[in-house]
Scaffold this motif. Structure first.
Motif, PDB file in Angstrom:
ATOM      1  N   PHE A 140      11.814   9.640  -2.119  1.00 59.64           N
ATOM      2  CA  PHE A 140      11.208   9.522  -0.799  1.00 59.64           C
ATOM      3  C   PHE A 140      10.819  10.876  -0.225  1.00 59.64           C
ATOM      4  N   ILE A 141       9.848  10.818   0.681  1.00 57.00           N
ATOM      5  CA  ILE A 141       9.512  11.959   1.533  1.00 57.00           C
ATOM      6  C   ILE A 141       9.520  11.472   2.972  1.00 57.00           C
ATOM      7  N   VAL A 142       9.601  12.427   3.906  1.00 57.92           N
ATOM      8  CA  VAL A 142       9.702  12.088   5.324  1.00 57.92           C
ATOM      9  C   VAL A 142       8.483  12.619   6.064  1.00 57.92           C
ATOM     10  N   LYS A 143       7.918  11.774   6.934  1.00 60.88           N
ATOM     11  CA  LYS A 143       6.818  12.171   7.804  1.00 60.88           C
ATOM     12  C   LYS A 143       7.146  11.739   9.234  1.00 60.88           C
ATOM     13  N   THR A 144       6.496  12.366  10.185  1.00 65.86           N
ATOM     14  CA  THR A 144       6.678  11.978  11.587  1.00 65.86           C
ATOM     15  C   THR A 144       5.340  11.588  12.199  1.00 65.86           C
ATOM     16  N   ALA A 145       5.429  10.771  13.229  1.00 62.53           N
ATOM     17  CA  ALA A 145       4.230  10.326  13.952  1.00 62.53           C
ATOM     18  C   ALA A 145       4.587  10.177  15.421  1.00 62.53           C
ATOM     19  N   PRO A 146       3.589  10.251  16.315  1.00 57.58           N
ATOM     20  CA  PRO A 146       3.873  10.053  17.741  1.00 57.58           C
ATOM     21  C   PRO A 146       4.467   8.672  17.991  1.00 57.58           C
ATOM     22  N   GLY A 147       5.366   8.596  18.952  1.00 52.74           N
ATOM     23  CA  GLY A 147       5.998   7.329  19.276  1.00 52.74           C
ATOM     24  C   GLY A 147       5.149   6.478  20.196  1.00 52.74           C
ATOM     25  N   PRO A 148       5.595   5.275  20.502  1.00 51.42           N
ATOM     26  CA  PRO A 148       4.815   4.337  21.309  1.00 51.42           C
ATOM     27  C   PRO A 148       4.834   4.637  22.806  1.00 51.42           C
ATOM     28  N   LEU A 194      18.879   9.684   5.231  1.00 50.36           N
ATOM     29  CA  LEU A 194      17.912  10.429   6.039  1.00 50.36           C
ATOM     30  C   LEU A 194      18.681  11.246   7.060  1.00 50.36           C
ATOM     31  N   THR A 195      18.448  12.556   7.091  1.00 53.43           N
ATOM     32  CA  THR A 195      19.129  13.423   8.062  1.00 53.43           C
ATOM     33  C   THR A 195      18.100  14.206   8.867  1.00 53.43           C
ATOM     34  N   PHE A 196      18.445  14.449  10.116  1.00 56.78           N
ATOM     35  CA  PHE A 196      17.594  15.246  11.008  1.00 56.78           C
ATOM     36  C   PHE A 196      18.405  15.624  12.239  1.00 56.78           C
ATOM     37  N   SER A 197      17.897  16.591  12.976  1.00 60.97           N
ATOM     38  CA  SER A 197      18.551  17.023  14.210  1.00 60.97           C
ATOM     39  C   SER A 197      17.596  16.847  15.376  1.00 60.97           C
ATOM     40  N   VAL A 198      18.155  16.481  16.509  1.00 61.43           N
ATOM     41  CA  VAL A 198      17.395  16.397  17.753  1.00 61.43           C
ATOM     42  C   VAL A 198      17.876  17.537  18.645  1.00 61.43           C
ATOM     43  N   LYS A 199      16.940  18.402  19.010  1.00 61.96           N
ATOM     44  CA  LYS A 199      17.293  19.582  19.786  1.00 61.96           C
ATOM     45  C   LYS A 199      17.392  19.251  21.261  1.00 61.96           C
ATOM     46  N   SER A 238       0.834  -1.200   0.000  1.00 63.02           N
ATOM     47  CA  SER A 238       0.000   0.000   0.000  1.00 63.02           C
ATOM     48  C   SER A 238       0.869   1.251   0.000  1.00 63.02           C
ATOM     49  N   ASN A 239       0.458   2.244  -0.795  1.00 62.53           N
ATOM     50  CA  ASN A 239       1.191   3.513  -0.820  1.00 62.53           C
ATOM     51  C   ASN A 239       1.080   4.261   0.502  1.00 62.53           C
ATOM     52  N   ASP A 240       0.098   3.851   1.313  1.00 56.60           N
ATOM     53  CA  ASP A 240      -0.063   4.493   2.622  1.00 56.60           C
ATOM     54  C   ASP A 240       0.895   3.938   3.660  1.00 56.60           C
ATOM     55  N   ALA A 241       1.622   2.868   3.322  1.00 62.00           N
ATOM     56  CA  ALA A 241       2.565   2.262   4.262  1.00 62.00           C
ATOM     57  C   ALA A 241       3.965   2.797   3.997  1.00 62.00           C
ATOM     58  N   PRO A 242       4.759   3.066   5.052  1.00 65.31           N
ATOM     59  CA  PRO A 242       6.116   3.571   4.843  1.00 65.31           C
ATOM     60  C   PRO A 242       7.049   2.482   4.333  1.00 65.31           C
ATOM     61  N   ALA A 243       8.047   2.898   3.584  1.00 66.53           N
ATOM     62  CA  ALA A 243       9.084   1.953   3.157  1.00 66.53           C
ATOM     63  C   ALA A 243       9.961   1.558   4.327  1.00 66.53           C
ATOM     64  N   VAL A 288       9.621   6.980   6.291  1.00 65.25           N
ATOM     65  CA  VAL A 288      10.068   7.298   4.936  1.00 65.25           C
ATOM     66  C   VAL A 288       9.085   6.677   3.953  1.00 65.25           C
ATOM     67  N   TYR A 289       8.475   7.518   3.079  1.00 62.77           N
ATOM     68  CA  TYR A 289       7.490   7.062   2.099  1.00 62.77           C
ATOM     69  C   TYR A 289       8.001   7.286   0.679  1.00 62.77           C
ATOM     70  N   LEU A 290       7.514   6.442  -0.242  1.00 59.81           N
ATOM     71  CA  LEU A 290       7.790   6.668  -1.650  1.00 59.81           C
ATOM     72  C   LEU A 290       6.992   7.872  -2.140  1.00 59.81           C
ATOM     73  N   THR A 291       7.511   8.558  -3.168  1.00 58.62           N
ATOM     74  CA  THR A 291       6.823   9.702  -3.758  1.00 58.62           C
ATOM     75  C   THR A 291       6.305   9.333  -5.150  1.00 58.62           C
ATOM     76  N   GLU A 292       5.606  10.270  -5.777  1.00 57.58           N
ATOM     77  CA  GLU A 292       5.113  10.048  -7.137  1.00 57.58           C
ATOM     78  C   GLU A 292       6.250   9.978  -8.149  1.00 57.58           C
ATOM     79  N   LYS A 293       7.415  10.494  -7.774  1.00 61.50           N
ATOM     80  CA  LYS A 293       8.574  10.487  -8.666  1.00 61.50           C
ATOM     81  C   LYS A 293       9.455   9.253  -8.481  1.00 61.50           C
ATOM     82  N   SER A 294       9.031   8.344  -7.606  1.00 59.31           N
ATOM     83  CA  SER A 294       9.842   7.153  -7.350  1.00 59.31           C
ATOM     84  C   SER A 294       9.945   6.295  -8.603  1.00 59.31           C
ATOM     85  N   THR A 295      11.097   5.747  -8.839  1.00 58.03           N
ATOM     86  CA  THR A 295      11.336   4.891 -10.004  1.00 58.03           C
ATOM     87  C   THR A 295      11.923   3.553  -9.551  1.00 58.03           C
TER      88      THR A 295
END
Length: 376
Positions: free
Chosen positions: A318-326, A350-355, A290-295, A335-342
């Motif tokens: 890919f695009i990046v989304k966040t969700a509440p943790g457990p 994947l890069t990010f910072s934790v403040k 499903s496209n609604d499921a993350p890679a 990490v999800y696929l985009t419409e441009k995925s081939t």
């Protein structure tokens, strides 16, 4: 049809008689019967004796030592030393071959056949030109017809007289808080007669951003031995270093003819107020998903409230989304696929910072690798 009792009795007598004859014939060569079974075919030479052979009449291999220490050997030419090999049995010992785990270390017997109770010598040769460093630990295996050790192992240790040395052997930072940028230094010095120059220092994984390396030649006044130059290699831990156990090999390139490339390590145990559930996202994607499921996803778990900044992934697949943790003070990065995925093999980051609570952003990098088989 009814079988007569007389026929039954006759059949029983025949069966018992056949069993007695078989037992008598098969017991002629059994141990203790006065006849010893020995291999007699030419093809049996060098092979293990049959299991029914009297074990008092078999070869028994014994070596001088299971670990043969060559000591320190010259770096300019092969060194050969000898050890004894004995046949402690009562049958001829036949050696088929001697194998090695490295062409730098070889073994050669004076005789490939050793009579009962006799000894011979094995020449062990170590060629320093085939050793990429200053310590060699290899294994020889004597393949023979001795039931006690048909594959007799001899471990061979040799220390090569060094052209140069490094101090310390490993750049170990111990425990370090993520975000800090401590430094450690390693000295490379010429100790032999061959002139040594340091040509380059590089990480084996050029994509790793956890450490940076520089080098320079020390002033002649700082050399331990006059006329023998020394070089300083400096390792600096960077904020991008991954949390947990960190070990990054790097290669020192020198002018040394025998050891032009020498490997060393940077090690550290990196601590932080948060943890990541994994260090790499690995995936396989196909159209049935499903496209609604993350890679793939990674969970950030902290011991206090935190904020995530600058979330992004390289490439256009890919695009990046966040969700509440457990649990409290946790979050999930997806990490999800985009419409441009081939379709094809993907290697992104994947890069990010934790403040931190005091407002300092700590950068993180997670490889994203896998295969997109097809697209809906």
């Amino acid at each position: 049809m009814r079988i007569r009792p007389a026929y039954v009795i006759i059949l029983i007598v025949i069966a018992v008689g056949a069993f007695v004859i078989y037992a008598a014939l098969s017991g002629r060569d059994a141990p203790g019967s006065g006849t010893v079974a020995r291999p007699s075919k030419p093809s049996d030479i060098g092979m293990l004796p049959p299991v029914d052979v009297n074990q008092e009449f078999v070869p028994i291999i014994e070596v001088e030592t299971d670990t043969f220490d060559m000591g320190t050997i010259p770096n300019s030419e092969p060194t050969t030393k000898t050890m004894t090999v004995k046949n402690a049995g009562r049958e001829k010992l036949v050696v088929r071959e001697i194998t090695t785990t490295c062409a730098c270390t070889t073994g050669k017997l004076a005789s490939m056949e050793i009579g009962a109770g006799e000894t011979t010598t094995m020449e062990i040769t170590v060629d320093p030109d085939r050793v990429s460093g200053f310590l060699s630990e290899k294994r020889l295996t004597i393949m023979c017809n001795a039931p006690n050790a048909p594959m007799k192992n001899v471990d061979v240790i040799a220390r090569i007289d060094p052209e140069f040395e490094t101090e310390p052997d490993v750049l170990d930072f111990g425990e370090v808080e993520k975000g800090q940028t401590p430094q450690r230094q390693l000295v490379l010095r010429q100790v032999g007669k061959e002139p040594i120059e340091l040509l380059d220092v590089k990480k084996m994984d050029q994509a790793d951003k956890g450490v940076s390396l520089t080098y320079s030649k020390r002033p002649e006044s700082d050399w331990k031995t006059p006329g023998k130059p020394e070089f300083l290699i400096t390792a600096t831990l960077e904020p991008w270093i991954s949390i947990g156990e960190y070990s990054q090999p790097f290669v020192i390139t020198t002018s040394c003819k025998r050891v032009p490339r020498y490997r060393q390590f940077v090690k550290a145990t990196v601590k932080a107020f948060y943890e990541l559930s994994l260090k790499q996202i690995v995936f396989t994607w196909h159209a049935s998903q499903s496209n609604d499921a993350p890679a793939g996803s990674v969970t950030v778990q902290a011991d206090r409230p935190f904020e995530m900044l600058d979330l992004k992934v390289t490439g256009e697949d890919f695009i990046v989304k966040t969700a509440p943790g457990p649990s409290p003070n946790s979050a999930i990065i997806e990490v999800y696929l985009t419409e441009k995925s081939t379709p094809g093999r993907k290697n992104e980051k994947l890069t990010f910072s934790v403040k931190t609570p005091d407002g300092i952003p700590l950068p993180n990098i997670i490889p994203v690798s896998g295969t997109i088989l097809d697209i809906k």
